[in-house]
Design a protein around this motif. Structure first.
Motif, PDB file in Angstrom:
ATOM      1  N   LEU A  80      46.888  42.785  71.247  1.00 47.42           N
ATOM      2  CA  LEU A  80      47.513  41.395  71.362  1.00 47.42           C
ATOM      3  C   LEU A  80      46.648  40.306  71.546  1.00 47.42           C
ATOM      4  O   LEU A  80      45.693  40.349  72.576  1.00 47.42           O
ATOM      5  N   VAL A 139      52.848  38.703  72.154  1.00 45.08           N
ATOM      6  CA  VAL A 139      53.500  39.668  72.898  1.00 45.08           C
ATOM      7  C   VAL A 139      53.794  40.670  72.185  1.00 45.08           C
ATOM      8  O   VAL A 139      54.076  40.603  70.805  1.00 45.08           O
ATOM      9  N   GLU A 198      45.358  43.752  75.640  1.00 42.79           N
ATOM     10  CA  GLU A 198      45.312  42.424  75.172  1.00 42.79           C
ATOM     11  C   GLU A 198      43.894  41.860  75.193  1.00 42.79           C
ATOM     12  O   GLU A 198      43.160  42.371  76.059  1.00 42.79           O
ATOM     13  N   ARG A 249      41.811  38.632  75.302  1.00 39.14           N
ATOM     14  CA  ARG A 249      42.005  37.221  75.743  1.00 39.14           C
ATOM     15  C   ARG A 249      40.726  36.504  75.312  1.00 39.14           C
ATOM     16  O   ARG A 249      39.696  36.952  75.523  1.00 39.14           O
ATOM     17  N   ASP A 254      37.536  42.344  77.588  1.00 43.45           N
ATOM     18  CA  ASP A 254      38.589  43.138  77.015  1.00 43.45           C
ATOM     19  C   ASP A 254      38.110  43.950  75.717  1.00 43.45           C
ATOM     20  O   ASP A 254      38.450  45.101  75.539  1.00 43.45           O
TER      21      ASP A 254
END
Length: 148
Positions: free
Chosen positions: A104, A109, A130, A132, A139
């Protein structure tokens, strides 16, 4: 250190997450080597059949990273199955039981099963990761670790 996967296929929508997919590709290529990371724009030669190339690559890869941006599900609904290579990529990966990791980006979402067409509902049962913008490096390292 464990051995890296033989190959990773990046599935993404150009209009939704091309920038994120490019950064993810660069990071994974630095970890696993560029010959182990497939991204359509840079890895399909001019004149090659796009659909055939995708099918062949997914059949030989060990993981598919599905980059899901904020408009991914809406774009999926807006396109017909015959015109949507992203839908084809994900369906092939799920059918072949390749490891599929939804990633993501951009505040997206995870789509629910009811938001996905037939053939893609199993994607909703995959654990997403996810990435970010503010924590991209950390991440992305988690994604690389998951692919090992």
């Amino acid at each position: 250190m464990s051995n890296p996967v033989a190959s990773v296929f990046l599935s993404y929508r150009r209009e939704d997450s091309a920038g994120h997919a490019g950064r993810i590709c660069e990071h994974l290529a630095s970890v696993f080597g560029p010959e182990h990371v497939f991204m359509d724009v840079q890895d399909i030669a001019p004149g090659q059949d796009f659909a055939d190339s995708i099918e062949q690559t997914i059949s030989s890869c060990q993981a598919v990273v599905v980059v899901i941006g904020p408009r991914w599900a809406a774009d999926l609904k807006a396109r017909s199955a015959g015109e949507d290579f992203v839908r084809h990529e994900v369906a092939v990966a799920l059918r072949r039981k390749v490891t599929v990791i939804p990633v993501l980006v951009g505040g997206a979402v995870m789509p629910s099963a009811r938001d996905l067409p037939e053939g893609l509902t199993a994607l909703s049962r995959r654990q997403a990761l996810e990435i970010r913008d503010a924590r991209f490096d950390d991440d992305a390292k988690l994604l690389a670790a998951a692919l090992r």
